[in-house]
Design an enzyme around this catalytic site. Structure first.
Site, PDB file in Angstrom:
ATOM      1  N   ASN A  81      -7.851  -3.119  14.257  1.00  0.00           N
ATOM      2  CA  ASN A  81      -8.903  -3.368  13.792  1.00  0.00           C
ATOM      3  C   ASN A  81      -9.221  -4.741  12.388  1.00  0.00           C
ATOM      4  O   ASN A  81     -10.491  -4.905  12.320  1.00  0.00           O
ATOM      5  CB  ASN A  81      -9.444  -2.233  13.507  1.00  0.00           C
ATOM      6  CG  ASN A  81      -8.834  -1.821  11.700  1.00  0.00           C
ATOM      7  OD1 ASN A  81      -8.138  -2.741  11.699  1.00  0.00           O
ATOM      8  ND2 ASN A  81      -9.438  -0.427  10.805  1.00  0.00           N
ATOM      9  N   ASP A 110       0.686  -0.754   0.116  1.00  0.00           N
ATOM     10  CA  ASP A 110      -0.150  -0.065   0.132  1.00  0.00           C
ATOM     11  C   ASP A 110       0.933   1.395  -0.244  1.00  0.00           C
ATOM     12  O   ASP A 110       2.191   1.359   0.171  1.00  0.00           O
ATOM     13  CB  ASP A 110      -1.413  -0.427   1.100  1.00  0.00           C
ATOM     14  CG  ASP A 110      -0.065  -0.968   2.236  1.00  0.00           C
ATOM     15  OD1 ASP A 110       0.779  -0.648   2.503  1.00  0.00           O
ATOM     16  OD2 ASP A 110      -1.183  -1.500   3.549  1.00  0.00           O
ATOM     17  N   HIS A 151      -7.437  -4.418  10.153  1.00  0.00           N
ATOM     18  CA  HIS A 151      -7.386  -4.520   8.712  1.00  0.00           C
ATOM     19  C   HIS A 151      -6.116  -5.653   8.579  1.00  0.00           C
ATOM     20  O   HIS A 151      -4.807  -5.778   9.014  1.00  0.00           O
ATOM     21  CB  HIS A 151      -7.285  -2.919   8.373  1.00  0.00           C
ATOM     22  CG  HIS A 151      -5.893  -2.470   8.736  1.00  0.00           C
ATOM     23  ND1 HIS A 151      -5.935  -1.906   8.672  1.00  0.00           N
ATOM     24  CD2 HIS A 151      -5.175  -2.675   9.275  1.00  0.00           C
ATOM     25  CE1 HIS A 151      -4.739  -0.642   9.086  1.00  0.00           C
ATOM     26  NE2 HIS A 151      -3.990  -1.528   9.059  1.00  0.00           N
ATOM     27  N   GLU A 203      -9.696  -2.162   4.802  1.00  0.00           N
ATOM     28  CA  GLU A 203     -10.352  -1.993   6.106  1.00  0.00           C
ATOM     29  C   GLU A 203     -11.213  -2.788   6.892  1.00  0.00           C
ATOM     30  O   GLU A 203     -12.209  -3.497   5.968  1.00  0.00           O
ATOM     31  CB  GLU A 203     -11.009  -0.665   6.393  1.00  0.00           C
ATOM     32  CG  GLU A 203      -9.388   0.878   6.665  1.00  0.00           C
ATOM     33  CD  GLU A 203      -8.976   0.889   7.172  1.00  0.00           C
ATOM     34  OE1 GLU A 203      -8.508  -0.299   8.561  1.00  0.00           O
ATOM     35  OE2 GLU A 203      -7.841   1.830   7.576  1.00  0.00           O
TER      36      GLU A 203
HETATM   37  C1  F6R Z   1       0.887  -1.827   5.551  1.00  0.00           C
HETATM   38  C2  F6R Z   1      -0.080  -2.175   6.127  1.00  0.00           C
HETATM   39  C3  F6R Z   1      -0.488  -2.454   7.869  1.00  0.00           C
HETATM   40  C4  F6R Z   1       0.255  -2.221   8.479  1.00  0.00           C
HETATM   41  C5  F6R Z   1      -0.510  -2.262   9.713  1.00  0.00           C
HETATM   42  C6  F6R Z   1      -0.196  -2.737  11.208  1.00  0.00           C
HETATM   43  O1  F6R Z   1       2.126  -1.555   4.268  1.00  0.00           O
HETATM   44  O2  F6R Z   1      -0.373  -2.543   4.830  1.00  0.00           O
HETATM   45  O3  F6R Z   1      -1.668  -3.041   6.923  1.00  0.00           O
HETATM   46  O4  F6R Z   1       0.885  -4.467   8.453  1.00  0.00           O
HETATM   47  O5  F6R Z   1      -1.658  -1.586   9.960  1.00  0.00           O
HETATM   48  O6  F6R Z   1       0.695  -1.991  11.237  1.00  0.00           O
HETATM   49  P1  F6R Z   1       2.247  -1.392  12.473  1.00  0.00           P
HETATM   50  O7  F6R Z   1       3.109  -2.749  12.620  1.00  0.00           O
HETATM   51  O8  F6R Z   1       2.248   0.052  12.615  1.00  0.00           O
HETATM   52  O9  F6R Z   1       1.142  -1.470  13.701  1.00  0.00           O
END
Ligand code: F6R
Length: 238
Positions: free
Chosen positions: A131, A63, A133, A138
């Site tokens: 959450n 992403d 995701h 989401e």
């Molecule tokens: C990042 C991504 C997100 C993260 C998730 C956890 O490329 O796609 O799904 O893996 O938001 O983020 P952290 O590791 O910062 O808690």
């Protein structure tokens, strides 16, 4: 799902890095799906110290934030160069991330075409949001969705504001690989650490399967390695 739980985040990060290293050593031309976020920092640190050549690999990141150019310090283009790509021997034209600039719908469509050309992904690395995701898919995202523009939820904006000066600086939208492409990956490695992830890990692994928990879609995939530290595994009835 196959669970491996470690005493410390560091041990979990090293193990997940070893799974990726093994994939690349076995199949040097692997297509790897890369993830960003705080969780992956230790993994990239470990992986770049390992004696692995990424020269023939191709990488697709999950992403990018809409509106952030590749040189913005909080863009995922910048993150990947800074923490990983600048330290390994991957070819520049084998690095792919959705563009955060220009028309986001076009950026998503172009990424989808690239994935169709070079996919499926051999190993997809994932983190998980508080959450549930995966990527920036989401709650509510379709399990068969392709690359798309997504509005970030309040939970995600609040969680990611720690990387920005304040919450108002966090982009409201992102371009993300869809759950459909993630599920097409031959193998998935999901890394989660810390008590802040314990509820999401429990929902992914043991809650009902449905769009309200995007990570629950992974239970329909035949080859998912879930790598956790004890704090993230704390609510599981393993
Ligand atoms: C990042 C991504 C997100 C993260 C998730 C956890 O490329 O796609 O799904 O893996 O938001 O983020 P952290 O590791 O910062 O808690």
């Amino acid at each position: 799902m196959n669970f491996t739980v470690f005493d410390t985040p560091n041990a979990a990060e090293i193990y997940a890095a070893e799974l990726i290293a093994a994939q690349v050593q076995l199949q040097p031309e692997s297509v790897i799906g890369w993830a960003t976020g705080g969780t992956m920092l230790g993994l990239y640190d470990a992986l770049r110290r390992m004696d692995v050549s990424f020269k023939q690999t191709r990488g697709f990141n999950l992403d990018e934030y809409v509106g952030l150019g590749p040189d913005h310090p909080q863009s995922y283009h910048h993150y990947m160069r800074n923490h990983f790509f600048d330290h390994i021997d991957i070819a520049a034209d084998h690095i792919h991330l959705p563009s955060g600039l220009g028309n986001p719908q076009e950026s998503a469509a172009q990424y989808e075409r690239l994935l169709a050309q070079y996919g499926p992904i051999d190993l997809q690395l994932l983190g998980i949001g508080q959450n549930g995701h995966i990527g920036f898919n989401e709650p509510g995202a379709a399990f068969d969705g392709g690359t798309q523009v997504t509005a970030l939820s309040d939970t995600t904006i609040a969680a990611n504001s720690r990387f920005f000066d304040d919450k108002t600086q966090v982009p409201k939208d992102a371009v993300t690989m869809g759950i459909g492409a993630i599920l097409k990956a031959r193998k998935i490695v999901l890394l989660a650490c810390g008590s802040v992830k314990a509820d999401a890990v429990k929902a992914m692994a043991e809650g009902p399967i449905g769009r309200f928990c995007p990570a629950s879609s992974l239970r329909g995939h035949p080859n998912v390695a879930v790598v956790l530290d004890q704090a993230a595994a704390a609510h599981l009835s393993l």
